[in-house]
Design an enzyme around this catalytic site. Structure first.
Site, short mmCIF file in Angstrom:
data_model
loop_
_atom_site.label_atom_id
_atom_site.label_comp_id
_atom_site.label_asym_id
_atom_site.label_seq_id
_atom_site.Cartn_x
_atom_site.Cartn_y
_atom_site.Cartn_z
N GLU A 17 -0.72 2.67 -2.06
CA GLU A 17 0.15 2.15 -1.41
C GLU A 17 1.63 2.53 -1.40
O GLU A 17 1.87 2.68 -2.74
CB GLU A 17 0.18 0.58 -1.48
CG GLU A 17 1.23 -0.27 -0.33
CD GLU A 17 0.90 -1.55 -0.31
OE1 GLU A 17 -0.25 -2.03 0.05
OE2 GLU A 17 1.71 -2.47 -0.92
N TYR A 50 5.50 -3.00 5.66
CA TYR A 50 6.56 -3.01 6.48
C TYR A 50 7.75 -3.82 5.85
O TYR A 50 7.52 -4.75 5.13
CB TYR A 50 5.88 -4.31 7.50
CG TYR A 50 6.66 -4.14 8.86
CD1 TYR A 50 6.52 -3.24 9.71
CD2 TYR A 50 7.77 -5.02 8.85
CE1 TYR A 50 7.16 -3.53 11.03
CE2 TYR A 50 8.58 -5.06 10.09
CZ TYR A 50 8.19 -4.30 11.25
OH TYR A 50 8.94 -4.36 12.16
N ASP A 111 6.88 -11.83 4.35
CA ASP A 111 7.73 -12.70 3.46
C ASP A 111 8.81 -13.07 4.36
O ASP A 111 9.49 -12.50 5.32
CB ASP A 111 8.46 -11.88 2.34
CG ASP A 111 7.57 -11.29 1.47
OD1 ASP A 111 6.58 -12.09 1.12
OD2 ASP A 111 7.63 -10.12 0.78
N GLN A 212 10.34 -4.10 -13.55
CA GLN A 212 9.28 -4.29 -12.82
C GLN A 212 8.73 -5.69 -13.03
O GLN A 212 8.22 -6.13 -12.32
CB GLN A 212 8.11 -3.10 -12.77
CG GLN A 212 8.27 -1.94 -11.98
CD GLN A 212 7.03 -0.95 -12.24
OE1 GLN A 212 6.78 -0.37 -12.89
NE2 GLN A 212 6.03 -1.39 -11.31
#
Length: 291
Positions: A17, A50, A111, A212
């Site tokens: 991804e 997105y 979100d 992270q």
């Protein structure tokens, strides 16, 4: 090629991804070189997130997906969200993806951005799954949460809710990231007992920097097993050692998942080609041969 067809051909898929960079010009200057390096690993597909609330990041999802599919020759999975999108906007996005020869979409609620008005055309992700399936020409993926969605009262209820996504047209599922494989196995057992037989792709994110950690845990609500927290405690002040240890942790996690019979591995690589390559090299001996 539909991703659902790949599951019928291979015992375990391997995918990566990426996300559209927000900085102007970074798609071509930064992401495309990383994608070229990732494509050399021959992943079964590469997914493109997105951008939250649309904007430049969201608009580039179709462009990046087209580049992956048409220029690099790798199947692309384009993320599609609905929390800030009308039905008309969703149809426009699907039309653009179809025109770009992209055949796979991941339908998500997305979100909530408090700075943007929330659209009410779609209440749940399952509504978007149904819309994408009805549009035609797409293989639709759904998301799932091994530790339960943050807004759902229980994991059992969340598993029951997944039935709506599958019945709406989701041919397979990709999990939110997790660090404890026990959570994945428990979730999968519950899903199978609930009659959900679609493939479940296990999502793994290598943690390779201290910045992270807090952000990832906050966004994912993933629990941290003792071996993970020990790694962070030991190497948190040593960036290179944490980088190496984070990759090693992900490799060991993925190897256990493959041996345990996971339908696929979805690597949240954070646009880092080196991370993707090192993880792949650590697990490729267990993956089916790729042409």
């Amino acid at each position: 090629m539909f991703i659902s067809e790949m599951f019928r051909e291979r015992a375990c898929l391997f995918s990566i991804e990426v996300f559209p960079p927000k900085k102007e010009g970074a798609v071509q200057a930064v992401l495309y070189p990383a994608l070229k390096a990732m494509s050399a690993l021959k992943p079964d597909f590469i997914s493109v997130t997105y951008g939250a609330g649309g904007g430049m990041a969201g608009q580039s999802t179709a462009q990046i997906s087209s580049h992956i599919k048409n220029d690099l020759g790798i199947e692309a999975l384009a993320h599609l969200t609905c929390v800030h999108s009308t039905r008309g906007q969703v149809r426009e996005t699907l039309a653009a993806l179809r025109a770009a020869n992209v055949e796979n979409v991941l339908a998500l609620r997305g979100d909530v951005n408090p700075e943007l008005p929330r659209c009410t055309d779609f209440t749940y992700a399952s509504d978007l799954v149904a819309a994408a399936a009805a549009f035609g020409g797409f293989d639709v993926t759904g998301a799932c949460y091994p530790e339960g969605h943050a807004e759902c009262p229980s994991l059992r209820q969340d598993v029951e809710n997944l039935r709506h996504k599958v019945e709406a047209g989701a041919s397979h599922l990709i999990t939110q990231l997790f660090f404890d494989n026990g959570c994945y196995y428990r979730f999968l057992n519950m899903a199978r007992k609930a009659g959900l037989s679609v493939p479940v792709h296990a999502g793994v994110m290598p943690i390779v920097s201290s910045r992270q950690i807090e952000r990832t845990v906050k966004l994912s609500s993933a629990s941290l097993p003792p071996q993970f927290t020990k790694m962070v405690s030991r190497y948190g002040d040593d960036p290179q050692s944490l980088y190496d240890a984070g990759i090693d942790y992900a490799v060991r996690q993925i190897r256990d998942l493959i041996i345990g019979g996971a339908d696929g591995i979805h690597l949240y690589a954070m646009n880092n080609a080196d991370v993707a390559q090192r993880v792949y090299e650590g697990v490729c001996d267990l993956l089916p041969q790729r042409a």
